[in-house]
Design an enzyme around this catalytic site. Structure first.
Site, PDB file in Angstrom:
ATOM      1  N   SER A 125      -9.493   1.259   3.177  1.00 20.87           N
ATOM      2  CA  SER A 125      -8.839   2.878   2.524  1.00 20.87           C
ATOM      3  C   SER A 125      -7.993   1.788   1.852  1.00 20.87           C
ATOM      4  O   SER A 125      -7.115   2.327   0.605  1.00 20.87           O
ATOM      5  CB  SER A 125      -8.138   3.005   3.367  1.00 20.87           C
ATOM      6  OG  SER A 125      -6.618   2.871   4.053  1.00 20.87           O
ATOM      7  N   SER A 157      -9.695  -0.711   7.475  1.00 21.82           N
ATOM      8  CA  SER A 157      -9.558  -1.038   6.262  1.00 21.82           C
ATOM      9  C   SER A 157      -9.233  -1.731   5.332  1.00 21.82           C
ATOM     10  O   SER A 157      -8.745  -2.159   3.878  1.00 21.82           O
ATOM     11  CB  SER A 157      -8.725   0.185   6.122  1.00 21.82           C
ATOM     12  OG  SER A 157      -8.973   1.813   6.596  1.00 21.82           O
ATOM     13  N   LYS A 215       0.665  -1.051   0.176  1.00 21.56           N
ATOM     14  CA  LYS A 215      -0.008   0.457   0.198  1.00 21.56           C
ATOM     15  C   LYS A 215       1.146   1.203   0.087  1.00 21.56           C
ATOM     16  O   LYS A 215       2.342   0.977   0.252  1.00 21.56           O
ATOM     17  CB  LYS A 215      -1.028  -0.124   1.733  1.00 21.56           C
ATOM     18  CG  LYS A 215      -2.289   1.187   1.251  1.00 21.56           C
ATOM     19  CD  LYS A 215      -2.487   0.210   2.412  1.00 21.56           C
ATOM     20  CE  LYS A 215      -3.732   1.652   2.989  1.00 21.56           C
ATOM     21  NZ  LYS A 215      -4.751   1.628   4.080  1.00 21.56           N
TER      22      LYS A 215
END
Length: 515
Positions: free
Chosen positions: A191, A215, A111
């Site tokens: 996210s 997330s 990420k």
């Protein structure tokens, strides 16, 4: 700035494709399918000389070329990925297979809030951090490199891990654009959206996401992949763009429970740059997490069912039936379902009066300012700088459309004062008297809940969870079953998740690009 910055991803990709063309077409054994291949499949193919890491990276580069312009799951690919793959191929020739990690020679996507000290940017999806220089690899990246993994690139995400504003869409960032669910072309959740999208769409083997509250679990559910949210501190947060060190955690997002367990093996454990990992290292089992991949992992497990978590509103008819089938499967595997449980203060914890936001807003300002000051170089050095950057670059950052209310509310905090201390005490009490008491009183191994709906309870207590694909609704949208437990319960959760997966094999590859 936009004209100079936006093509970075494209230029990196074109450069890699140019290198790729010089290798000629992929010449791996055509009887071996890379799509949907597990880590075990890939390592066996390496051992049998049916595949090399170079060919594997080439395959994924082509997948990125085909699908990323549609899905926006990846912000940048690593210009050094092919070199790392070539090095892995050389190491494999010189080493005994048993001496190599399951991640050796495997491309891993991380990420874009996880620092890598290489040619990749670490920006949390924002142009405000483009060109910043991190002091070192994040703790989890150091462990990935030690395991022989190839850092394939940076996954897109909800900008600033969904902590800039209330209005920004899940999966959107200024740098990455709008991420899309490969099954529906719609909501990917966030996210850690790009981490889930890219694994689901076979643009990479495995990935890392981060979670503060939902997330990892939410995008894993909606993109039909497996996500593990580890106990807070089990994996290092050093070098990760933070929200709340009390709740932040880094975990794997993969296509199978086994792959997720092997990635967790690689990244769990102590890191001198994150003190929480020293205490939490007591939860890392001797012999690793792979030993808990048991087909009969459900047998004898006590799994709690809190019916309030199964309120689906207008979608009641389909989902009630779907989850009754899930319960039947759990029983079929030998689990003992403890039904009709209640969590004390359920609506307080899931509502706006728990105190979570009061605490997290103050924690974010403190932790993000520390992170920004530690960078070797950066266009911004504080949260106030980030707010000002967005104002000056409002078109680039879509400030008019999405705002930055969370940034502004966090900037207005004055540290951990009376209100914040009261909120933290309230959260600790809610967790102890709610989820924790329920687990202990009923001697539960886990609580089962649809997808991410258990995330609030896990977040405020720092507890672990795992999401496993469970099926698809009539419109083709994936849904999953989540299992949550107490700190250090990862072995039990992996046994449960693997046992469920073995009985259902609920994941199907998206039909994107098929003819």
């Amino acid at each position: 700035m936009a004209a100079q910055s936006f093509p970075i991803y494209i230029s990196m990709l074109l450069g890699l494709l140019a290198i790729l063309s010089s290798y000629g077409s992929c010449s791996f054994d055509t009887n071996f399918s890379i799509e949907e291949a597990t880590l075990k499949d890939l390592q066996l193919a390496f051992y049998q000389n049916k595949l090399t890491s170079t060919q594997l990276v080439e395959f994924y580069l082509e997948q990125v070329r085909r699908f990323n312009p549609i899905l926006n799951g990846i912000i940048e690919v690593n210009p050094d990925a092919l070199n790392q793959a070539s090095q892995a191929d050389l190491e494999r020739k010189r080493s005994s297979p048993r001496s190599l990690s399951p991640l050796h020679g495997i491309p891993v996507l991380v990420k874009d809030n996880i620092a890598t000290k290489d040619q990749l940017n670490t920006t949390a999806g924002s142009f405000a951090l483009l060109g910043s220089i991190v002091p070192r690899d994040a703790g989890v990246v150091t462990k990935l490199r030690k395991a022989g993994a190839i850092i394939f690139g940076k996954a897109s995400l909800s900008e600033w891990s969904d902590f800039r504003s209330y209005e920004q869409p899940n999966g959107w960032s200024a740098r990455g654009g709008q991420g899309k669910n490969p099954y529906t072309m719609g909501e990917p959740c966030g996210s850690s959206s790009g981490s889930a999208i890219s694994v689901a769409a076979n643009m990479v083997t495995v990935s890392l996401g981060t979670e503060t509250d939902g997330s990892i679990l939410c995008p894993s559910t909606l993109n039909s992949v497996v996500g593990i949210k580890p106990t807070v501190g089990l994996t290092s947060r050093a070098g990760v763009v933070p929200i709340s060190l009390r709740q932040d955690t880094v975990g794997p997002i993969c296509r199978t429970v086994a792959d997720a367990a092997y990635v967790l093996d690689a990244i769990a454990g102590p890191d001198r740059y994150d003190n929480s990992t020293i205490e939490a290292s007591k939860y890392v089992p001797k012999g690793g997490y792979g030993q808990f991949l048991k087909e009969d992992g459900l047998k004898g497990k006590r799994i709690g069912i809190v019916r309030k978590l199964y309120d689906f509103g207008h979608d009641d008819v389909f989902y009630i039936g779907a989850f009754e089938k899930v319960f039947k499967t759990l029983k079929q595997g030998g689990a003992i379902l403890v039904d009709n449980l209640t969590i004390n203060s359920f609506h307080v914890i899931t509502g706006s009066s728990s105190g979570e936001w009061t605490a997290v807003l103050a924690e974010f300002k403190i932790s993000i300012n520390v992170y920004l000051k530690q960078l070797v170089a950066s266009p911004i050095r504080s949260l106030s700088d980030a707010i000002e950057f967005n104002r000056k670059n409002s078109k680039l950052e879509k400030l008019k459309e999405y705002g930055q209310e969370l940034f502004l509310e966090a900037e207005a905090t004055k540290g951990i004062g009376g209100a914040e201390k009261a909120a933290l005490a309230r959260l600790a009490k809610l967790s102890k008297e709610g989820f924790e008491r329920l687990m202990i009183k009923n001697k539960l191994d886990a609580i089962a809940a649809p997808g991410r709906l258990i995330s609030h309870f896990l977040a405020i207590g720092g507890f672990p969870g795992v999401s496993v694909p469970a099926g698809y609704n009539p419109q083709g949208l994936p849904f999953g079953i989540g299992f949550g437990g107490l700190k250090g319960f990862e072995p039990r959760l992996i046994e449960i998740a693997y046992g469920f997966e073995h009985l259902t094999m609920g994941r199907k590859s998206p039909s994107l690009g098929r003819h």
